[in-house]
Design an enzyme around this catalytic site. Structure first.
Site, PDB file in Angstrom:
ATOM      1  N   SER A  21      48.841  63.972 -57.640  1.00  0.00           N
ATOM      2  CA  SER A  21      47.808  63.033 -58.058  1.00  0.00           C
ATOM      3  C   SER A  21      46.782  62.812 -56.944  1.00  0.00           C
ATOM      4  O   SER A  21      47.139  62.643 -55.780  1.00  0.00           O
ATOM      5  CB  SER A  21      48.471  61.698 -58.410  1.00  0.00           C
ATOM      6  OG  SER A  21      47.483  60.735 -58.700  1.00  0.00           O
ATOM      7  N   LYS A  45      44.184  61.733 -61.295  1.00  0.00           N
ATOM      8  CA  LYS A  45      43.960  60.847 -60.160  1.00  0.00           C
ATOM      9  C   LYS A  45      44.547  59.489 -60.555  1.00  0.00           C
ATOM     10  O   LYS A  45      44.590  59.170 -61.738  1.00  0.00           O
ATOM     11  CB  LYS A  45      42.438  60.747 -60.022  1.00  0.00           C
ATOM     12  CG  LYS A  45      41.956  60.351 -58.689  1.00  0.00           C
ATOM     13  CD  LYS A  45      40.465  60.524 -58.598  1.00  0.00           C
ATOM     14  CE  LYS A  45      39.992  59.688 -57.424  1.00  0.00           C
ATOM     15  NZ  LYS A  45      40.867  59.685 -56.253  1.00  0.00           N
ATOM     16  N   ASN A  69      45.211  60.100 -45.149  1.00  0.00           N
ATOM     17  CA  ASN A  69      44.124  59.663 -46.018  1.00  0.00           C
ATOM     18  C   ASN A  69      44.246  58.181 -46.307  1.00  0.00           C
ATOM     19  O   ASN A  69      45.337  57.619 -46.326  1.00  0.00           O
ATOM     20  CB  ASN A  69      44.096  60.475 -47.326  1.00  0.00           C
ATOM     21  CG  ASN A  69      44.942  59.847 -48.409  1.00  0.00           C
ATOM     22  OD1 ASN A  69      44.539  58.870 -49.028  1.00  0.00           O
ATOM     23  ND2 ASN A  69      46.126  60.384 -48.624  1.00  0.00           N
ATOM     24  N   CYS A 130      51.622  53.707 -53.213  1.00  0.00           N
ATOM     25  CA  CYS A 130      50.476  54.075 -52.383  1.00  0.00           C
ATOM     26  C   CYS A 130      50.353  53.147 -51.185  1.00  0.00           C
ATOM     27  O   CYS A 130      50.322  51.930 -51.331  1.00  0.00           O
ATOM     28  CB  CYS A 130      49.190  54.036 -53.182  1.00  0.00           C
ATOM     29  SG  CYS A 130      47.796  54.500 -52.145  1.00  0.00           S
ATOM     30  N   ILE A 191      57.915  62.812 -52.983  1.00  0.00           N
ATOM     31  CA  ILE A 191      57.636  61.470 -52.527  1.00  0.00           C
ATOM     32  C   ILE A 191      56.117  61.253 -52.477  1.00  0.00           C
ATOM     33  O   ILE A 191      55.345  62.201 -52.648  1.00  0.00           O
ATOM     34  CB  ILE A 191      58.204  61.251 -51.082  1.00  0.00           C
ATOM     35  CG1 ILE A 191      57.634  62.309 -50.145  1.00  0.00           C
ATOM     36  CG2 ILE A 191      59.697  61.187 -51.082  1.00  0.00           C
ATOM     37  CD1 ILE A 191      57.971  62.150 -48.683  1.00  0.00           C
ATOM     38  N   GLY A 240      55.267  67.108 -51.473  1.00  0.00           N
ATOM     39  CA  GLY A 240      55.182  66.794 -50.039  1.00  0.00           C
ATOM     40  C   GLY A 240      55.136  68.066 -49.210  1.00  0.00           C
ATOM     41  O   GLY A 240      56.147  68.733 -49.046  1.00  0.00           O
ATOM     42  N   GLY A 241      53.971  68.415 -48.745  1.00  0.00           N
ATOM     43  CA  GLY A 241      53.828  69.527 -47.803  1.00  0.00           C
ATOM     44  C   GLY A 241      54.099  70.911 -48.355  1.00  0.00           C
ATOM     45  O   GLY A 241      54.401  71.828 -47.597  1.00  0.00           O
TER      46      GLY A 241
END
Lengths: 301, 252
Positions: A21, A45, A69, A130, A191, A240-241
């Site tokens: 997202s 989003k 971010n 978030c 995550i 994640g990554g």
């Protein structure tokens, strides 16, 4: 070639690769390079009941092997998304997961009520994590009781399958996953970014606090996926990554049913189509008839 | 728009911290609007994100970028040798729109010339060039447009007008009246701010090329926004809705 379609909440996705997202705009932005129909599923989003303007600058910062971010969930709101963008996904027959958030519990419930079931919508993805929202947000995802309560309440107002996207910033993510499961959540996204900060040594200031993503987050995410997928019997989407097919495979083998790719798209906008192609190749070369055969394969050890 | 492999064919220091980078692209980028930019990646170096650079010049498959060493990314780039490979994503963003006018005034401050040079080349003799810098040393940056008789200001007074480029431009504007003109500007935020204040009464049409820290360059992440005066949309993406904005629509 190995089969990579995936059944998720009764819907068939072409493949188990999605965007994370907030890392593929509203979908149309990537069209000059490749189409959203390439994705197993497009994840919106983060949307809120009303448009939200997000945070002032700086919003991004580069780190070694990652970025921070602090976009602050700028978005046009649920109503405008469904009016201006959803028809595009319908036309392209691309399944959608709608990521949403609120500043209060009532707003989470309000969002879930606003989103009407549609054959193109696979699930709602509730952002319980978030780190860039000041008024609450992260508070909802940090305690097992709060997660239980909010999931339960959101579940009562929607018939769409519900995913909870969890923060790694907790004492024990398995406990939170179990609480969400007991409250009736249909799946987990693991995550979200890791809360982080930057210090400018020359100016002696903290120019940005935000969420850390990129390869630096991968091993943290893998552990969460591995442990939670053993603890709860619901689909888990790993994120994640993930930079390439090996990373995607690691998440699937750790127990994720599907993966989401985020930061890697900023470095190479073709990362997602490449991963999909190479995932097929991997299955073929290694004689796996179906991607299902590698999901959670590490659990058998 | 393409994401193409490229070969560095030149990466030379022009003067002070200013460099010129020439890339031979494996695939042509097609038509480019002056003011558009690219996202550049040099494989193998420790820079994580791609970096945005204005298109300084472009001809078929040769793309030129002018940059100034300002941080880690540009410092590493300045030490990258010729023949290194690179990835170029572009052309990106919305460039300058050349409306029909009698006079085109192009204004650059320092490395701002990198963003406005391609427009000047496109407008040729129709462009009036205003350039502001610290001292006469930087006037070297204008060597391929000297035939356009650029008006130059230096802060130390070592060449041309002594002072900043906005003052020089404002003085010039006072000498011309009722002319159908448009301004094109690229430079640091302080320069845009003082220009906006100084032409606030006349409200001359002005397109400003702005820069911001970027991650994707494609409008995917909403990381590079610019504050606008639009209450409904107070943050617009520099990479997608910009990098050229109407000066009167952005909040400085």
């Amino acid at each position: 070639m190995g089969n990579i379609p995936l059944e998720l909440f009764g819907k068939t996705l072409k493949n188990p690769v999605m965007n994370a997202s907030g890392t593929l705009g509203y979908g149309k932005e990537i069209e000059p390079l490749w189409g959203v129909e390439t994705l197993g599923c497009y994840v919106t989003k983060g949307l809120s009941m009303k448009p939200h303007h997000g945070n002032p600058l700086p919003r991004i910062w580069e780190e070694k092997c990652g970025m921070i971010n602090s976009i602050g969930l700028q978005n046009i709101g649920i109503e405008r998304f469904f009016r201006e963008y959803f028809p595009f996904f319908k036309r392209k027959k691309t399944p959608v997961i709608v990521n949403f958030f609120g500043f209060t519990e009532d707003e989470y419930i309000g969002c879930a009520e606003m989103i009407k079931p549609d054959k193109q919508i696979v699930a709602l993805e509730m952002n319980l994590s978030c780190p860039n929202i000041k008024k609450g947000g992260i508070g909802f995802g940090k305690e097992a009781e709060t997660v239980y309560e909010i999931v339960k309440n959101v579940k009562t107002v929607t018939k769409i399958p519900l995913l909870a996207k969890l923060t790694p910033e907790v004492k024990n993510i398995v406990e939170i996953a179990v609480a969400a499961f007991e409250a009736g959540v249909d799946g987990l996204t693991l995550i979200n970014t890791i809360p982080a900060a930057v210090v400018d040594v020359n100016k002696r200031t903290v120019p940005i606090k935000g969420g850390l993503s990129g390869p630096i987050a991968r091993s943290v995410a893998l552990r969460a996926v591995y442990e939670c997928s053993k603890a709860v019997p619901i689909p888990i989407i790993g994120v994640g990554g993930i930079m390439d097919v090996r990373d995607a495979l690691a998440f699937l083998m750790a127990g994720a049913q599907a993966v989401q790719v985020g930061t890697a798209t900023f470095l190479d906008p073709y990362t997602i189509p490449k991963i999909i192609m190479e995932l097929r190749e991997y299955l073929d070369v290694n004689n796996y008839a179906d991607v299902k055969n590698i999901i959670g394969i590490t659990h058998d050890q | 728009m393409v994401d193409t492999e490229a070969q560095i064919i030149e990466n030379k220091n022009i003067v002070l911290d200013y460099f010129l980078l020439k890339l031979k692209l494996a695939k042509t980028m097609g038509k480019i609007m002056p003011g558009q930019f690219i996202m550049l990646k040099i494989p193998g170096n420790e820079v994580f994100l791609r970096r945005p650079f204005s298109i300084y010049d472009y001809d078929k498959d040769i793309l030129t970028v002018m940059y100034k060493v300002v941080g880690k990314g540009t410092e590493i780039l300045s030490k990258t040798s010729k023949d290194n490979s690179a990835f170029v994503l572009g052309p990106l963003g919305n460039g300058f729109r050349v409306n029909k006018r009698d006079v085109y005034l192009t204004v650059a401050g320092g490395i701002g010339i990198a963003g406005i040079h391609f427009l000047i080349k496109t407008l040729k003799e129709k462009a009036s060039v205003f350039f502001g810098c610290s001292s006469n040393i930087e006037t070297t940056l204008l060597k391929d447009i000297t035939h356009l008789n650029p008006m130059i200001s230096t802060l130390d007074g070592s060449y041309g007008y002594k002072g900043n480029v906005v003052e020089m431009l404002t003085n010039y504007l006072e000498t011309v009246e009722n002319v159908d003109q448009e301004l094109f500007i690229c430079g640091p935020e302080g320069m845009l701010k003082s220009l906006k204040a100084s032409i606030n009464k006349s409200k001359i049409s002005c397109q400003a090329l702005v820069e911001e820290r970027m991650a994707c360059g494609l409008g995917l992440c909403f990381g590079c926004v610019k504050k606008t005066i639009d209450e409904n949309e107070p943050y617009k993406r520099v990479c997608k809705e910009g990098p050229v904005f109407d000066l009167w629509e952005i909040s400085l």
